[in-house]
Design a protein around this motif. Structure first.
Motif, mmCIF file in Angstrom:
data_model
loop_
_atom_site.group_PDB
_atom_site.id
_atom_site.type_symbol
_atom_site.label_atom_id
_atom_site.label_comp_id
_atom_site.label_asym_id
_atom_site.label_seq_id
_atom_site.Cartn_x
_atom_site.Cartn_y
_atom_site.Cartn_z
ATOM 1 N N VAL A 146 0.846 -1.189 0.000
ATOM 2 C CA VAL A 146 0.000 0.000 0.000
ATOM 3 C C VAL A 146 0.883 1.241 0.000
ATOM 4 C CG1 VAL A 146 -1.838 1.243 1.192
ATOM 5 C CG2 VAL A 146 -1.768 -1.262 1.275
ATOM 6 N N ASN A 147 0.627 2.140 -0.945
ATOM 7 C CA ASN A 147 1.339 3.408 -1.027
ATOM 8 C C ASN A 147 0.342 4.563 -0.924
ATOM 9 O OD1 ASN A 147 4.316 2.794 -1.854
ATOM 10 N ND2 ASN A 147 3.073 1.403 -3.091
ATOM 11 N N ARG A 148 0.832 5.728 -0.531
ATOM 12 C CA ARG A 148 -0.045 6.909 -0.412
ATOM 13 C C ARG A 148 -0.763 7.206 -1.719
ATOM 14 N NH1 ARG A 148 -1.553 8.958 4.584
ATOM 15 N NH2 ARG A 148 0.071 8.324 6.045
ATOM 16 N N ALA A 149 -0.077 6.963 -2.837
ATOM 17 C CA ALA A 149 -0.701 7.193 -4.136
ATOM 18 C C ALA A 149 -1.934 6.324 -4.327
ATOM 19 C CB ALA A 149 0.308 6.934 -5.250
ATOM 20 N N ASP A 150 -1.941 5.124 -3.719
ATOM 21 C CA ASP A 150 -3.102 4.238 -3.832
ATOM 22 C C ASP A 150 -4.338 4.862 -3.191
ATOM 23 O OD1 ASP A 150 -1.117 2.580 -4.787
ATOM 24 O OD2 ASP A 150 -1.138 1.225 -3.064
ATOM 25 N N LEU A 151 -4.137 5.551 -2.075
ATOM 26 C CA LEU A 151 -5.265 6.197 -1.401
ATOM 27 C C LEU A 151 -5.850 7.293 -2.289
ATOM 28 C CD1 LEU A 151 -3.773 6.630 2.209
ATOM 29 C CD2 LEU A 151 -4.681 4.568 1.122
ATOM 30 N N LEU A 152 -4.968 8.038 -2.941
ATOM 31 C CA LEU A 152 -5.437 9.101 -3.840
ATOM 32 C C LEU A 152 -6.184 8.525 -5.028
ATOM 33 C CD1 LEU A 152 -2.280 11.397 -3.860
ATOM 34 C CD2 LEU A 152 -4.433 11.810 -2.661
ATOM 35 N N GLN A 153 -5.687 7.419 -5.587
ATOM 36 C CA GLN A 153 -6.384 6.812 -6.722
ATOM 37 C C GLN A 153 -7.761 6.320 -6.294
ATOM 38 O OE1 GLN A 153 -4.129 4.039 -9.101
ATOM 39 N NE2 GLN A 153 -5.964 3.156 -10.023
ATOM 40 N N ARG A 154 -7.855 5.711 -5.124
ATOM 41 C CA ARG A 154 -9.156 5.243 -4.623
ATOM 42 C C ARG A 154 -10.139 6.393 -4.485
ATOM 43 N NH1 ARG A 154 -8.486 4.764 0.978
ATOM 44 N NH2 ARG A 154 -9.790 6.624 1.081
ATOM 45 N N GLN A 155 -9.644 7.565 -4.116
ATOM 46 C CA GLN A 155 -10.502 8.734 -3.917
ATOM 47 C C GLN A 155 -10.831 9.443 -5.229
ATOM 48 O OE1 GLN A 155 -7.942 10.897 -1.288
ATOM 49 N NE2 GLN A 155 -8.332 9.548 0.463
ATOM 50 N N ALA A 192 -6.450 -2.132 5.134
ATOM 51 C CA ALA A 192 -5.094 -1.601 5.065
ATOM 52 C C ALA A 192 -5.101 -0.115 4.718
ATOM 53 C CB ALA A 192 -4.284 -2.385 4.033
ATOM 54 N N HIS A 193 -5.985 0.300 3.811
ATOM 55 C CA HIS A 193 -6.096 1.724 3.476
ATOM 56 C C HIS A 193 -6.516 2.529 4.698
ATOM 57 C CE1 HIS A 193 -6.167 2.117 -1.159
ATOM 58 N NE2 HIS A 193 -5.471 1.036 -0.821
ATOM 59 N N ALA A 194 -7.476 2.013 5.448
ATOM 60 C CA ALA A 194 -7.932 2.718 6.650
ATOM 61 C C ALA A 194 -6.812 2.818 7.673
ATOM 62 C CB ALA A 194 -9.133 1.986 7.247
ATOM 63 N N GLN A 195 -6.011 1.773 7.790
ATOM 64 C CA GLN A 195 -4.909 1.783 8.746
ATOM 65 C C GLN A 195 -3.861 2.817 8.357
ATOM 66 O OE1 GLN A 195 -3.189 -2.098 9.303
ATOM 67 N NE2 GLN A 195 -1.791 -1.430 10.911
ATOM 68 N N LEU A 196 -3.530 2.903 7.071
ATOM 69 C CA LEU A 196 -2.540 3.886 6.636
ATOM 70 C C LEU A 196 -3.075 5.304 6.825
ATOM 71 C CD1 LEU A 196 0.254 4.301 5.399
ATOM 72 C CD2 LEU A 196 -0.806 4.211 3.133
ATOM 73 N N GLU A 197 -4.350 5.513 6.534
ATOM 74 C CA GLU A 197 -4.943 6.842 6.697
ATOM 75 C C GLU A 197 -5.007 7.251 8.156
ATOM 76 O OE1 GLU A 197 -7.883 7.344 2.840
ATOM 77 O OE2 GLU A 197 -8.651 6.274 4.582
ATOM 78 N N ALA A 198 -5.135 6.288 9.063
ATOM 79 C CA ALA A 198 -5.236 6.599 10.491
ATOM 80 C C ALA A 198 -3.912 7.078 11.076
ATOM 81 C CB ALA A 198 -5.737 5.381 11.254
ATOM 82 N N GLY A 199 -2.792 6.776 10.409
ATOM 83 C CA GLY A 199 -1.487 7.205 10.891
ATOM 84 C C GLY A 199 -0.837 6.172 11.797
ATOM 85 N N GLY A 200 0.453 6.379 12.035
ATOM 86 C CA GLY A 200 1.188 5.503 12.933
ATOM 87 C C GLY A 200 1.851 4.321 12.264
ATOM 88 N N VAL A 201 1.688 4.169 10.957
ATOM 89 C CA VAL A 201 2.323 3.059 10.243
ATOM 90 C C VAL A 201 3.806 3.376 10.052
ATOM 91 C CG1 VAL A 201 2.431 1.795 8.057
ATOM 92 C CG2 VAL A 201 0.216 2.346 9.082
ATOM 93 N N VAL A 202 4.665 2.446 10.433
ATOM 94 C CA VAL A 202 6.109 2.591 10.255
ATOM 95 C C VAL A 202 6.552 1.584 9.202
ATOM 96 C CG1 VAL A 202 8.378 2.416 11.339
ATOM 97 C CG2 VAL A 202 6.456 3.397 12.615
#
Length: 331
Positions: A39-48, A310-320
């Motif tokens: 999962v990459n940040r770009a994936d969240l943008l594409q989903r939106q 996984a998208h919700a987890q990345l958006e929530a923050g705290g993923v290392v």
């Protein structure tokens, strides 16, 4: 095959595990049976609905994967059916199969399992093409990565350290700052603080020779202030906005430069194409991984049909590090 599709632009719940046609390899391409994606940040943008794939790319989300070659297209040499690989993609990673230009394939590095390898291509190609190819980071220079606990950040810290740089990293919480230090950062800075002042305090007023930034407009002025003479600012993301004001006088006085460089929309071939980037990564970064100087950092794995979680987890923050999506039967 099954793949994640986007029912309509929106939140993580719009991602659905759906049956779709199998891909077929064209000339110069291979089909990979996907074991995992990331999962990459770009994936969240594409989903939106904010980051459509480039022309000709798969509509399926996913910019990297690992797996085994299932089919060779016409003219492909140097690879065989069954080879374990990971790959840089323009799209298509959230699926059981994906078509990949053969020049965008990488062997799974020795010492790395095939699931973990899914989180390497995008970060390795982004970091290498920016801080090495464009930023010319060299031993003894000071490197600053904004967002050091992210997937890009955790990889960039280690690569810069392996190149002999003094490494600074920002993060937003004490535990993430400590994680950056564990990965090799010599200087850690809370991004809520005055970053240029803290960096210059830690470097006897020098600042950063190279900065890797994912915020864009929001951090632009501070990044310019943090640059050392002849410094290079490399912008790879726009989480803080796309439009900002540049004080050109500060750039002139410092003889500094700003480069904004994407990876997904590059052509496959040519001197600046994805094939050339992948070749550079294989030559220069893969040995760092195989000798243990650079480790893939995985936050966790999620079954691919549950990609929305996984998208919700990345958006929530705290993923290392990276969140990986594992196809059914492989996790």
């Amino acid at each position: 095959m099954y793949a994640i599709t986007v029912r309509e632009p929106g939140g993580p719940d719009v991602l659905e595990w759906t049956e779709v046609p199998d891909p077929v390899a064209g000339p110069g391409e291979v089909v990979v049976d996907v074991v995992a994606s990331a999962v990459n940040r770009a994936d969240l943008l594409q989903r939106q609905g904010h980051y459509p794939p480039p022309p000709g790319a798969s509509d399926t989300i996913g910019l990297e994967c690992s797996g085994r070659i299932a089919q060779l297209g016409e003219g492909v040499e140097g690879w065989q059916v069954g080879d374990e690989v990971c790959a840089l993609l323009a799209g298509g990673g959230y699926a059981e199969k994906v078509v990949v230009p053969a020049v965008q394939l990488l062997p799974v590095p020795s010492g790395v399992d095939i699931v973990t390898a899914a989180g390497l291509p995008e970060v390795a190609c982004t970091v290498w093409s920016n801080i090495v190819a464009a930023g010319r980071l060299s031993a003894g220079e000071t490197f600053l990565v904004q967002g050091g606990s992210s997937g890009i950040g955790t990889h960039a810290i280690q690569v810069a350290k392996a190149l002999g740089a003094r490494v600074a990293a920002t993060a937003g919480a004490p535990d993430r700052l400590e994680r950056c230090r564990e990965l090799g950062a010599d200087i850690v800075i809370d991004y809520h603080d005055d970053i240029p002042a803290e960096l210059k305090k830690a470097t006897d007023g020098h600042g950063a020779d190279v900065i890797l930034d994912n915020m864009g407009a929001k951090g632009l002025a501070a990044n310019i202030d943090a640059l050392a003479p002849d410094g290079r600012l490399l912008i790879i993301g726009l989480q803080g906005g796309a439009k900002g004001e540049v004080n050109l006088n500060k750039l002139l006085v410092k003889r500094a430069s700003i480069t904004a460089m994407g990876l997904r929309g590059r052509p496959v071939d040519g001197p600046n194409g994805k094939g050339a980037v992948v070749a550079g990564v294989r030559e220069q970064v893969w040995p760092m991984i195989e000798d243990g100087k650079v480790r893939p950092i995985v936050h966790g794995t999620v079954p691919m049909p549950d990609a929305g979680k996984a998208h919700a987890q990345l958006e929530a923050g705290g993923v290392v590090g990276k969140l990986l999506l594992v196809t059914p039967g492989n996790g």
